[in-house]
Design an enzyme around this catalytic site. Structure first.
Site, PDB file in Angstrom:
ATOM      1  N   CYS A  44       0.965  -1.501  -0.311  1.00 54.94           N
ATOM      2  CA  CYS A  44       0.694   0.347  -0.549  1.00 54.94           C
ATOM      3  C   CYS A  44       1.076   0.903  -0.398  1.00 54.94           C
ATOM      4  CB  CYS A  44      -0.837   0.333   1.880  1.00 54.94           C
ATOM      5  SG  CYS A  44      -1.702  -1.076   0.768  1.00 54.94           S
ATOM      6  N   ASP A 137     -20.135  13.234 -14.870  1.00 59.67           N
ATOM      7  CA  ASP A 137     -21.519  12.978 -14.719  1.00 59.67           C
ATOM      8  C   ASP A 137     -22.064  12.133 -13.365  1.00 59.67           C
ATOM      9  OD1 ASP A 137     -20.882  10.723 -15.538  1.00 59.67           O
ATOM     10  OD2 ASP A 137     -21.945  10.790 -17.517  1.00 59.67           O
TER      11      ASP A 137
HETATM   12  C1  BEZ Z   1       0.727  -4.612   2.324  1.00 59.65           C
HETATM   13  O1  BEZ Z   1      -0.248  -3.472   0.436  1.00 59.65           O
HETATM   14  O2  BEZ Z   1       1.997  -5.101   1.473  1.00 59.65           O
HETATM   15  C2  BEZ Z   1      -0.290  -5.733   2.119  1.00 59.65           C
HETATM   16  C3  BEZ Z   1      -1.721  -5.540   2.545  1.00 59.65           C
HETATM   17  C4  BEZ Z   1      -2.380  -6.524   3.351  1.00 59.65           C
HETATM   18  C5  BEZ Z   1      -1.968  -8.120   2.483  1.00 59.65           C
HETATM   19  C6  BEZ Z   1      -1.434  -7.876   1.993  1.00 59.65           C
HETATM   20  C7  BEZ Z   1      -0.228  -6.984   1.135  1.00 59.65           C
END
Ligand code: BEZ
Length: 226
Positions: A44, A137
């Site tokens: 993430c 829209d």
């Molecule tokens: C990650 O962002 O690294 C991750 C998050 C949840 C499960 C696996 C990877």
């Protein structure tokens, strides 16, 4: 479940940019609302870092980015600083787009963003890597869903936005791996004679063993057909 063409719910939520109502926040812009499993996780961090690096490219296309996960406001603010540091941004640089707070999992449930395969320590499902592209829209133009273990490609998201914006204003379709400036395709519903007037730059048809003339290319239009 959200289907293409549905009006996106005008939800209200807290975010790192304050309280927001989706439609008002978007105004006349396009929007990319994307979820991730959790703050302070490795994949993430790389994804939001890349989205932050590309935020100017999204703004140039009149697109507002909005992230969302099942964490609270303080965690979002703290994690944003980590993401900017991961990007080697100047200390004190602001994270360029809002991250929505959904620690009660209300929105991820309403929008079908939960991943039943990925759970936190207490066994609660996390959000998947969901991408919704919303038009001016307020209708859903595209959705992509990735599992937690596969990070997205934000260059691809920019590429599909270029295609969505081109095809919103011109009766064309973009072929595999299309990039801005490449030739585009004449969609099957346009008769041969009409195609010639619609595309004054020319229509080039590839001969095929079937003899059917459906593989029709034209240079990318520069102007908006209405
Ligand atoms: C990650 O962002 O690294 C991750 C998050 C949840 C499960 C696996 C990877």
């Amino acid at each position: 479940m959200m289907l293409l063409g549905d009006v996106f719910p005008n939800f209200e939520a807290d975010s790192t940019f304050g309280r927001m109502k989706l439609h008002e926040f978007l105004g006349d812009s396009w929007g990319v609302l994307f979820s991730h499993p959790r703050d302070f996780t490795p994949v993430c961090t790389t994804e939001l870092g890349r989205a932050a690096q590309l935020s100017l490219e999204f703004s140039k296309r009149n697109v507002k980015l909005i992230a969302l996960s099942v964490n609270g406001l303080e965690e979002h603010h703290d994690w944003s600083k980590d993401i900017m540091a991961y990007n080697n941004a100047e200390p004190g640089s602001e994270f360029p787009f809002p991250i929505i707070v959904d620690d009660r999992r209300e929105l991820v449930e309403e929008l079908g963003m939960l991943d039943p395969e990925e759970k936190d320590q207490s066994g609660m499902p996390l959000s998947a890597r969901c991408v919704f592209v919303i038009g001016p829209d307020k209708k859903l133009k595209l959705s992509i869903l990735y599992p937690a273990t596969t990070g997205r490609n934000f260059d691809e998201i920019l590429r599909v936005i270029d295609s969505l914006q081109l095809t919103a204003h011109n009766r064309v379709a973009t072929p595999v791996d299309w990039r801005p400036g490449d030739s585009v395709m004449v969609p099957p519903g346009i008769p041969e004679q009409e195609a010639l007037t619609l595309f004054p730059a020319g229509v080039y048809t590839k001969d095929l063993p079937s003899g059917k003339k459906y593989l029709r290319y034209t240079p990318q239009p520069n102007t908006h057909q209405q």
